[in-house]
Design a protein around this motif. Structure first.
Motif, short mmCIF file in Angstrom:
data_model
loop_
_atom_site.label_atom_id
_atom_site.label_comp_id
_atom_site.label_asym_id
_atom_site.label_seq_id
_atom_site.Cartn_x
_atom_site.Cartn_y
_atom_site.Cartn_z
N ASN A 33 0.81 -1.22 0.00
CA ASN A 33 0.00 0.00 0.00
C ASN A 33 0.84 1.27 0.00
O ASN A 33 0.30 2.38 0.03
CB ASN A 33 -0.92 0.01 1.23
N ASP A 34 2.16 1.10 -0.04
CA ASP A 34 3.05 2.27 -0.01
C ASP A 34 4.29 1.97 -0.84
O ASP A 34 5.37 1.72 -0.32
CB ASP A 34 3.43 2.59 1.44
N LEU A 35 4.11 1.97 -2.16
CA LEU A 35 5.18 1.58 -3.08
C LEU A 35 5.78 2.79 -3.78
O LEU A 35 5.09 3.77 -4.06
CB LEU A 35 4.66 0.61 -4.15
N LYS A 36 7.07 2.70 -4.10
CA LYS A 36 7.72 3.71 -4.93
C LYS A 36 7.08 3.74 -6.32
O LYS A 36 6.88 4.80 -6.92
CB LYS A 36 9.21 3.39 -5.03
N TYR A 37 6.75 2.55 -6.83
CA TYR A 37 6.16 2.41 -8.16
C TYR A 37 4.83 1.66 -8.00
O TYR A 37 4.79 0.43 -8.13
CB TYR A 37 7.11 1.67 -9.10
N PRO A 38 3.71 2.36 -7.73
CA PRO A 38 2.43 1.72 -7.41
C PRO A 38 1.90 0.78 -8.50
O PRO A 38 1.16 -0.15 -8.20
CB PRO A 38 1.48 2.91 -7.20
N HIS A 39 2.28 1.02 -9.77
CA HIS A 39 1.76 0.17 -10.84
C HIS A 39 2.24 -1.27 -10.72
O HIS A 39 1.65 -2.18 -11.32
CB HIS A 39 2.16 0.73 -12.21
N PHE A 40 3.29 -1.51 -9.92
CA PHE A 40 3.76 -2.88 -9.75
C PHE A 40 2.74 -3.75 -9.03
O PHE A 40 2.74 -4.97 -9.19
CB PHE A 40 5.10 -2.91 -9.00
N TYR A 41 1.87 -3.13 -8.22
CA TYR A 41 0.82 -3.93 -7.58
C TYR A 41 -0.13 -4.49 -8.62
O TYR A 41 -0.55 -5.65 -8.54
CB TYR A 41 0.05 -3.08 -6.56
#
Length: 217
Positions: A33-41
């Motif tokens: 829920n707190d990623l540098k690159y959110p699209h990886f989720y």
């Protein structure tokens, strides 16, 4: 060229959110829920939604049909399976190696999933062969990729790029490895898959074609 080093498992002094894909800093703690690159989720969810196992595919009709194929069809079938196994086996390892040098924990997690699925792809070729032919032919098929001169020539550059990354893990070499992975998956694999799709179009070896379609996805 920037030399990469294997990333430590945990570095609590670093932030949880990575500062870069490679050569950055991260604690090793992964918070989706707190990623540098959110699209990886999104990528993670797409990849995991495609999970399957070779044993799910019914090979009953293929077992009956394989002996009825023309000799040249049988030869092509075994040779292409051998080529695919030669290329897919290293894909498990290359995914794992890339993850070892990435400083983003979400990338590490995704690459672990990809490595697992590549392992299942490789297993699927053994599963197909064990269904339709005897052990001697299975072994010979898996020898194709390292003995056939045409295939060895065809794979020469990929072997070189992958091994360069393994022995000299620089930013440039990891990028080359990823580009050649895309070429391998998008060109070499698909051109090989076309053979099995053509058989299925003629109502031959439909189980194998179904397996290949799962891998293709």
């Amino acid at each position: 060229m920037t030399k990469l080093t294997k990333v430590k498992v945990l570095e609590p002094a670093n932030p949880n959110k990575s500062t870069a894909l490679f050569g950055g800093k991260a604690s090793g703690i992964l918070n989706w829920n707190d990623l540098k690159y959110p699209h990886f989720y999104k990528h993670r969810e797409q990849i995991r939604a495609l999970f399957w196992r070779a044993s799910e595919v019914d090979m009953t009709q293929d077992v009956k049909q394989f002996p009825t194929l023309q000799d040249k069809e049988q030869h092509a079938f075994l040779s292409i399976i051998g080529l695919l196994a030669t290329l897919d086996g290293p894909q498990t390892d290359i995914a794992a190696k890339i993850s070892q040098y990435s400083t983003d924990p979400s990338v590490k997690s995704i690459m672990a999933t990809i490595a697992d699925q590549e392992s299942e792809h490789n297993h699927s070729y053994a599963y197909v062969l064990s269904s339709v032919t005897h052990l001697k032919n299975q072994i010979e098929s898996f020898e194709t990729g390292r003995k056939d001169e045409v295939l060895m020539k065809r794979n020469e550059r990929i072997v070189q790029v992958y091994n360069e990354f393994a022995t000299n893990p620089t930013i440039e070499n990891v990028l080359k490895a990823m580009v050649y992975t895309a070429l391998l998956e998008g060109l070499f694999f698909y051109s090989s898959f076309a053979f099995f799709y053509n058989l299925a179009r003629n109502q031959k070896m439909v189980g194998t074609s179904t397996m290949v379609n799962y891998i293709n996805r």
